[in-house]
Design an enzyme around this catalytic site. Structure first.
Site, PDB file in Angstrom:
ATOM      1  N   ASP A  35      14.982 -38.047 -18.275  1.00 39.13           N
ATOM      2  CA  ASP A  35      15.740 -39.282 -18.437  1.00 39.13           C
ATOM      3  C   ASP A  35      15.287 -40.259 -17.350  1.00 39.13           C
ATOM      4  O   ASP A  35      14.635 -39.859 -16.379  1.00 39.13           O
ATOM      5  CB  ASP A  35      17.231 -38.974 -18.323  1.00 39.13           C
ATOM      6  CG  ASP A  35      18.088 -40.210 -18.519  1.00 39.13           C
ATOM      7  OD1 ASP A  35      17.718 -41.053 -19.343  1.00 39.13           O
ATOM      8  OD2 ASP A  35      19.118 -40.331 -17.840  1.00 39.13           O
ATOM      9  N   LYS A  36      15.612 -41.532 -17.513  1.00 40.70           N
ATOM     10  CA  LYS A  36      15.212 -42.509 -16.509  1.00 40.70           C
ATOM     11  C   LYS A  36      16.371 -42.883 -15.591  1.00 40.70           C
ATOM     12  O   LYS A  36      16.316 -42.660 -14.398  1.00 40.70           O
ATOM     13  CB  LYS A  36      14.690 -43.788 -17.185  1.00 40.70           C
ATOM     14  CG  LYS A  36      14.237 -44.865 -16.195  1.00 40.70           C
ATOM     15  CD  LYS A  36      13.926 -46.177 -16.873  1.00 40.70           C
ATOM     16  CE  LYS A  36      15.180 -46.908 -17.295  1.00 40.70           C
ATOM     17  NZ  LYS A  36      15.962 -47.426 -16.126  1.00 40.70           N
ATOM     18  N   THR A  37      17.427 -43.421 -16.162  1.00 35.62           N
ATOM     19  CA  THR A  37      18.520 -43.940 -15.367  1.00 35.62           C
ATOM     20  C   THR A  37      19.266 -42.813 -14.680  1.00 35.62           C
ATOM     21  O   THR A  37      19.798 -41.920 -15.336  1.00 35.62           O
ATOM     22  CB  THR A  37      19.494 -44.740 -16.252  1.00 35.62           C
ATOM     23  OG1 THR A  37      18.755 -45.715 -16.982  1.00 35.62           O
ATOM     24  CG2 THR A  37      20.558 -45.403 -15.411  1.00 35.62           C
ATOM     25  N   GLY A  39      17.381 -44.343 -22.999  1.00 31.59           N
ATOM     26  CA  GLY A  39      18.042 -45.279 -23.891  1.00 31.59           C
ATOM     27  C   GLY A  39      17.902 -46.713 -23.444  1.00 31.59           C
ATOM     28  O   GLY A  39      18.415 -47.619 -24.100  1.00 31.59           O
ATOM     29  N   ARG A  83      14.912 -46.732 -25.865  1.00 30.13           N
ATOM     30  CA  ARG A  83      15.933 -47.026 -26.873  1.00 30.13           C
ATOM     31  C   ARG A  83      16.126 -45.848 -27.818  1.00 30.13           C
ATOM     32  O   ARG A  83      16.258 -46.019 -29.031  1.00 30.13           O
ATOM     33  CB  ARG A  83      15.575 -48.281 -27.657  1.00 30.13           C
ATOM     34  CG  ARG A  83      15.317 -49.516 -26.826  1.00 30.13           C
ATOM     35  CD  ARG A  83      16.508 -49.926 -26.007  1.00 30.13           C
ATOM     36  NE  ARG A  83      17.628 -50.394 -26.822  1.00 30.13           N
ATOM     37  CZ  ARG A  83      18.830 -50.711 -26.332  1.00 30.13           C
ATOM     38  NH1 ARG A  83      19.059 -50.565 -25.050  1.00 30.13           N
ATOM     39  NH2 ARG A  83      19.780 -51.126 -27.123  1.00 30.13           N
ATOM     40  N   LYS A  98      16.272 -37.777 -28.598  1.00 30.01           N
ATOM     41  CA  LYS A  98      15.687 -37.050 -27.466  1.00 30.01           C
ATOM     42  C   LYS A  98      15.499 -35.583 -27.817  1.00 30.01           C
ATOM     43  O   LYS A  98      14.428 -35.004 -27.572  1.00 30.01           O
ATOM     44  CB  LYS A  98      16.590 -37.179 -26.241  1.00 30.01           C
ATOM     45  CG  LYS A  98      16.672 -38.565 -25.633  1.00 30.01           C
ATOM     46  CD  LYS A  98      17.528 -38.540 -24.376  1.00 30.01           C
ATOM     47  CE  LYS A  98      17.589 -39.912 -23.709  1.00 30.01           C
ATOM     48  NZ  LYS A  98      18.356 -39.904 -22.453  1.00 30.01           N
ATOM     49  N   ASP A 131      22.121 -36.784 -22.164  1.00 27.47           N
ATOM     50  CA  ASP A 131      20.995 -35.859 -22.007  1.00 27.47           C
ATOM     51  C   ASP A 131      21.348 -34.425 -22.407  1.00 27.47           C
ATOM     52  O   ASP A 131      20.491 -33.550 -22.346  1.00 27.47           O
ATOM     53  CB  ASP A 131      20.514 -35.860 -20.544  1.00 27.47           C
ATOM     54  CG  ASP A 131      20.154 -37.243 -20.052  1.00 27.47           C
ATOM     55  OD1 ASP A 131      19.461 -37.957 -20.798  1.00 27.47           O
ATOM     56  OD2 ASP A 131      20.567 -37.621 -18.944  1.00 27.47           O
TER      57      ASP A 131
END
Length: 1334
Positions: A407-409, A682, A844, A850, A874
């Site tokens: 994940d990024k955030t 996202g 997005r 995912k 996630d």
């Protein structure tokens, strides 16, 4: 296996039917709906109870037994135990295997139970959360678990939404509700939801809520987070509903005092729970391989037992023919005796699959998990968070990971935007010193509005700001304080900003600390405190961001009466609109390039002064464009273009999306270890790409494939795939052998590629190119698209054929003859293309998408995958991956509760994989190889002995030697290998990530290694048995060992010492423990043997202890010891010599390794292809920024109004659990929203209405206009006279403390004394309009 995406598509289509009916405040009506399965009927609408655990009281025992006996080894042991229960065929007591099997099952069941108890605790915490439910005519506090479909719920600020709700009303203007969806889609910026106009107008009190009987008809529960379609049937009229009216479970209410919603989906029907997926039983590659090896060994043992039984059949016939007078030895026929002997051999040879190995593996897994928990290098002191292994059965698979899905955030980033640098007038101002170094003195103490959190400090810039002599510096900070859509409120006597994006907040906060403080705004004015002086700017027009314009502009009238346009945006659009380009502009361009190299998010700032006549002409055109019924958006864009010309450049800002500590180094090490890192987020595409460059997943030398390129490559493959003849085998990967490629793809395109399989590829390309929401483009963008299309065409000519050769099906022919459906082939082609990229960034994407990406990679690549994330979005990905890692971050503990391993920071993943993972894999592989070797070496002599005992299944060894061999005699050294063995140190493992590749290739344990261990063990058993037999042949006398017991002791001692020497040669990490383990093993053998062969025990039970003084007799003869030494030497020296020769040849030979991708890129025609150095990339913030609150501000939708006297409104938050019916009759605030100490504006002159800026055209999602005369009718736009430019605005927060009044009193009095200002008494002033902050 069929298409994963296709099955998901069918499921979604089934759930798209509008058959879901929910009636408000009517549980009896909602309970009428049933679902029927066979003869069972259950409620159609689920309760709000969440249960994510695997077991309950009744299902634990059967489910855990089922999971345990899914292992072939356990089934094998159960079969042997059953056979041991028959005395006719039993050669070993039944309890010798039964007790260890029960022990093994208990250990594994206890481990699973402990993990599941943690899930139950988490579920109880969630289900017992409180919320207010409308019961009768009042709201009562209830648990989430008691919530049902159709209930009306009251939520307050910072509450978590308990179910999927239809927003009915709120205390905000126009029933807006601001929510944070970080736990769902990873985005931290606020989003607003709005109640349907009909409920906003009608449901104004608790009494009206209680009488509300509306019925919602919508689609069945599904996993689409960003889609909802339904209608509200109330009072004979139907009102449309969409996702903008929904509050999803897991969102958090922000900046909204109170809101009310009706439950549409509850529990497992909610969208976030539909995206969570099921709990899957995870098995390691070695575990699955051992299952297959157990089957192989079992089949081999059956064949050997059959062969030995046939030998017995011939022997028994010969024995009966020769020795017919011995009738008591064989009571049955030859065939029956042979049948019994077959099972006897099967039981005797069952030790070839040792139960002790599986029991010891569990302890090894547990020990390695404890080492992870105890590792101080993975301890995060700021949050007192150590690493934790929640699963103890996946440690070895940590050393075989090939794909990491992150994940990024909150995982790669800290979720914090910081003002890093700026360039003003061509001069770059960076921080004076490192941010982490504490400063001796806060330079912002002179500013009483400073928030004290800004890390950026530059003394030279601060001096220039305070001198207030440089106009460029003054206009730079003024622009940042004016040109935005940030909202403000007061909390604890401090200004608190809320923005549509964290970048906006960072910029306004920086201006605040440098003395340009955004204080308040109204519908048509904005108040800024500039170096202690309050200035009110009249907003004449606001032109908001979007992804087409890539800029925002605000046209304001200053207190002095001049008109200025302030613009900020991407440099690619700002530089095109400058009046001239000189040295200052070139210096700014160089600063932007420098910022881009540091992966900072940049914005350019510009302004211009507008003449009165020019403004009047432009205002007329703007008003005409704003009332068009067709092409209104296009016309407004053209009008904005006319104004945003001939700008003067002020400078540029650089914002850092701060990564977590050590992210870049971690990703670099993982890539060196041949681990591919994919980012699944996202968030928006441009933001994700910018983070990709920041953490060095993307680089300048990479060819970045974006959506159009991906679709056209797959289109060409799809069109030519059926027409090209192909061989049966698949070729080696040839795609882009000299090019470093990355892929950037969105969730929408994933749906088109993997779900819309009935469409032709050209239709997909058409869908990608057509953008209905943003159909208008900048003039230069059409040419850029043409050049990009041409470039893609050239790229396909160069690379397309290689791709077609790479992703060819395994069977010649078309899709019908290959045996694969078109859906499967589409998925395979996409995964093949993605897997050959160095990096893939998916933006997005929903939580279910995912998980789908992870499942596709697992299915078609057959690799070990790891997913890491920190939020509820996630969970599905973490459950689907082979290994799930949860970060104990700021988005809650949902990911942690569903993960296999818990880390506090992403950087700890490097040590988890490269150190603990590689060690665990190496230890388990060495343990298995050695255990198989020692088992075969010691137990295969039973087969050789059968040739000399008439195939009678008689054991060679003493019974106690068999019982204690795996328990005491050889346990400690092999257990040391499984727990403490190291080939290199932890520091060396991190310095040489390439060592990790051995685990990915299964080099340390595979079929070949297994056969080597078998062969090595067989040779050892042959040497031990036949050398002893050869030496003792035809010997007699006191020194002879040709008797059965002496022969057995010599063979057993030779085998034990041989395998002990093998463990000495195998161990590379020698400590006191390793030496002690070898010594204790031999000591245990000496003690146990002397005890079991003692006279005392022999006298007690001669049949149980028959080997009286056998070892003493053998060891007392030096010649026999020489035989043992000979056997050990023959078993040790040749393998040792072979290993030395192989190592020498390996060092002398050419080094093997994969050729790293070259930095060279295929030569194609230069064009505006996306690169990090391009302006689009370095201005990713402007490219990714969506519309803020400009529409809400200019339309008055967001404005808070003072209600009419006697209105039935009430804004106080309910404090008592059970409010009285008359205590909360309304949902709207009655409190006076005018700030004490401020002067109210005089009544507006109707003649001045022409001076007001025209209202923005309502957006499609805006609420419908209210009828004339309604008590919620907003006041006319533009409450101030242009001739009174210094008039104070209305306050944006509800109450001011005395301290704030004292700070603002002086500036306000000065503003009141300006010409044209007519103070009016506060008592006679009409109610004003203030701005509510989200």
């Amino acid at each position: 296996m069929g298409s994963l995406a296709y099955r998901e598509d069918l499921e979604e289509e089934e759930n798209s039917a509008f058959t879901w009916e929910v009636k408000a405040n009517s549980r009896a009506y909602n309970n009428r709906f049933k679902k029927t399965f066979l003869c069972w009927r259950r409620q159609k609408h689920k309760s709000n109870v969440i249960n994510t655990a695997k077991y309950n009281v009744f299902s634990f025992l059967p489910l855990t037994l089922y999971e345990q006996f899914c292992r072939i080894s356990n089934l094998y042991f159960l079969l042997i135990i059953i056979l041991q229960g028959f005395p006719e065929i039993s050669t070993l007591p039944w309890f010798t295997l039964f007790a260890p099997l029960v022990c093994l099952l208990v250990i594994r069941a206890t481990r699973d139970l402990v993990d599941d108890i943690g899930r139950h605790r988490s579920d109880r915490l969630i289900n017992n959360r409180p919320c207010q439910i409308l019961v009768g005519k009042s709201f009562l506090w209830e648990k989430w678990a008691n919530l049902r479909v159709g209930d009306v719920v009251c939520l307050h600020r910072d509450d978590i939404v308990p179910a999927d709700l239809l927003l009915l009303a709120s205390t905000e203007p126009s029933s807006l509700c601001y929510v944070e969806t970080a736990d769902i889609d990873g985005e931290t910026n606020l989003k607003f939801r709005q109640a349907p106009p009909v409920t906003h107008l009608e449901l104004t009190s608790v009494r009206s809520m209680a009488s509300f009987q509306g019925k919602v008809v919508c689609e069945e529960p599904n996993s689409r987070l960003h889609r909802f379609v339904g209608c509200l049937d109330w009072n004979g009229r139907k009102h449309p509903l969409d996702s903008g009216h929904m509050l999803l479970r897991g969102c958090r209410v922000r900046n909204t005092d109170t809101c009310y919603g009706m439950v549409i989906y509850a529990g497992f029907d909610t969208k976030i729970m539909k995206n969570c997926g099921r709990i899957r039983l995870k098995r390691t590659k070695i575990d699955r391989l051992m299952n297959r090896l157990v089957v192989l060994i079992f089949v081999s043992l059956v064949l050997v037992s059959v062969a030995l039984s046939l030998g017995f059949w011939f022997k028994v016939r010969e024995f009966k023919a020769r020795h017919y007078y011995v009738s008591s030895r064989y009571l049955y026929s030859a065939a029956t005796e042979t049948f019994f002997v077959f099972w006897g051999f099967l039981i005797l040879l069952s030790v070839m699959v040792p139960m002790a190995m599986f029991i010891m593996v569990e302890f090894i897994y547990l020990g390695n998990s404890m080492f992870i928990n105890w590792d101080v290098e993975m301890y995060y002191a700021p949050r007192d968070e150590p690493a934790k292994a929640r699963s103890t059965s996946l440690n070895d698979q940590l050393g075989q990971v090939q794909y990491v899905f992150s994940d990024k955030t909150g995982t790669l980033t800290r979720n914090i935007m910081t003002f890093k640098k700026c360039c003003i007038g061509g001069v770059t101002y960076g921080p004076d010193e490192e941010e982490d170094t504490p400063h001796q003195e806060n330079p912002y103490l002179w500013n009483e509005f400073a928030d004290g959190k800004l890390l950026y400090q530059n003394a030279e810039l601060l001096c220039a700001v305070r001198d207030n002599k440089d106009k460029t510096v003054r206009e730079f900070w003024r622009l940042l304080a004016i040109c935005h859509t940030v909202m403000v409120q007061e909390e604890d006597h401090q200004l608190v900003y809320q923005a549509a994006s964290p970048d906006e907040e960072a910029l306004v906060t920086a201006a605040r600390n440098f003395g340009y403080v955004f204080v308040a705004r109204t519908q048509d004015s904005i108040t800024v405190m500039e170096l202690g002086e309050e200035r009110v700017y009249k907003v004449l027009a606001m032109m908001d961001f979007n992804s087409i314009r890539k800029r925002m502009s605000v046209l304001v009238r200053s207190p002095e009466g001049s008109i200025c346009l302030y613009t900020k945006g991407a440099d690619v659009v700002i530089f095109e609109r400058l009046h001239k380009k000189g040295a200052k502009e070139w210096a700014t361009e160089e600063a932007l390039a420098s910022f881009a190299e540091q992966t900072l998010r940049t914005l350019c700032l510009a302004y211009k002064e507008v003449g009165e006549d020019a403004y009047e002409e432009w205002r007329q055109r703007h008003q005409e464009a704003s009332i068009l019924l067709q092409n209104r958006t296009h016309a407004l864009h053209q009008v904005y273009e006319e104004m945003e010309e001939d700008l003067q450049l002020l400078g540029a800002t650089a914002i850092e999306d701060r990564l977590q500590d050590g992210v870049c180094d971690t990703i670099k090490c993982l890539k060196q270890g041949n681990i591919k890192v994919w980012v699944l987020t996202g968030d928006k595409q441009e933001t994700a790409v910018n983070i990709g460059f920041a953490c060095q997943l993307l680089s300048e030398s990479m060819l970045i494939l974006e959506e159009k390129e991906i679709v056209r490559i797959l289109e060409a493959y799809w069109e030519t795939n059926n027409n090209v003849p192909r061989g049966k085998g698949r070729r080696k990967n040839l795609f882009l052998p000299r090019v470093k490629v990355a892929m950037v793809i969105s969730g929408e395109l994933l749906d088109q590629l993997l779900l819309s399989l009935r469409k032709e590829p050209r239709a997909l390309v058409h869908n990608v190119n057509a953008d209905g929401d943003e159909s208008w483009q900048e003039p230069d963008e059409q040419r850029e698209d043409f050049l990009r299309d041409r470039r893609v065409s050239l790229m396909w000519r160069t690379l397309g054929i290689q791709l077609r050769a790479t992703v060819t099906p395994q069977v010649t022919g078309s899709s019908t003859s290959t045996g694969e459906s078109p859906e499967v082939r589409r998925e395979r082609a996409f995964v093949e293309l993605a897997s050959q990229c160095q990096t893939v960034i998916c933006c997005r994407v929903t939580p279910k998408q995912k998980a789908l990406i992870v499942a596709l990679v697992k299915k078609y690549q057959r690799v070990v995958t790891l997913a890491i994330g920190d939020g509820a979005n996630d969970i599905n990905m973490i459950k689907t991956a082979d290994i799930g890692v949860g970060l104990a971050g700021q988005e809650g503990m949902q990911a942690v509760q569903n993960s296999d391993y818990v880390l506090a920071q992403f950087c700890f993943l490097k040590r988890l994989l490269l150190v603990h993972g590689r060690w665990s894999y190496m230890r388990v592989c060495k343990f298995l190889r050695y255990f198989i070797y020692k088992t075969v070496a010691s137990m295969m002599v039973q087969i050789w002995f059968s040739f000399y005992n008439g195939f009678s299944a008689q054991p060679l060894y003493e019974g106690w030697f068999l019982a204690l061999f795996n328990l005491l005699y050889s346990t400690l050294p092999v257990l040391y290998i499984g727990l403490f063995e190291q080939d290199v140190s932890a520091e060396r493992s991190l310095q040489l990530p390439e060592l990790y590749i051995a685990g990915q290739r299964d080099e340390l344990f595979n079929y070949w290694v297994f056969l080597q261990a078998l062969a090595h063990g067989a040779v050892t058993s042959l040497v031990n048995f036949f050398m002893t037999l050869w030496v003792s042949h035809d010997s007699a006398g006191p020194v002879s060992f040709s008797d059965y017991q002496s022969f057995a002791v010599v063979v057993a001692m030779s085998g034990l010492l041989s395998i002990t020497m093998e463990v000495v040669l195998t161990t590379r990490y020698w400590t006191v423990l390793s030496a002690l383990a070898v010594f204790l093993s031999l000591l245990f053998y000496a003690l146990a043997t002397s005890l079991s062969q003692s006279l005392w025990l022999f006298q007690i039970s001669p049949k149980t202890f028959p080997f009286l003084y056998a070892d003493r007799n053998v060891l007392s003869q030096p010649s026999i010891l020489l035989v043992v030494l000979l056997n050990v030497s023959l078993n040790t020296l040749p393998p040792l010599a072979l290993r030395v020769i192989c190592q020498a040849l390996k060092k002398a030979g050419p080094k093997e390794g994969e050729e790293a991708p070259s930095e060279e890129v295929v030569a194609v025609e230069p064009g505006p292809y996306p690169r990090r150095g391009s302006r689009g990339r370095r201005s990713s913030y402007a490219f990714s920024h969506r519309e803020g609150y400009a529409d809400l501000i200019t339309q008055g939708t967001i404005l808070r109004k003072a209600p009419a006297l006697g209105g039935d409104v009430l804004g106080a938050r309910a404090a008592a659990p059970e409010p009285e019916p008359g205590a909360r009759e309304s949902l709207r605030p009655r409190a006076n929203t005018w700030a004490p100490g401020r002067r109210r504006p005089p009544p507006r002159d109707p003649a001045s209405a022409e001076d007001a800026p025209p209202a923005r055209a309502p957006s499609p999602g805006a609420p419908e206009d209210r009828p004339s005369g309604s008590r919620r009718e907003p006041p006319p736009a533009g409450q101030e006279d242009r001739d009174a430019p210094g008039k104070a605005p209305l306050a944006s927060w509800r109450s001011w403390s005395s301290g704030w009044r004292r700070r603002l009193q002086g500036p306000r009095q000065r503003a009141a004394s300006l010409p044209g200002r007519t103070p009016a008494p506060a008592e006679s002033a009409p109610s004003g309009t203030t701005l509510s902050s989200p």
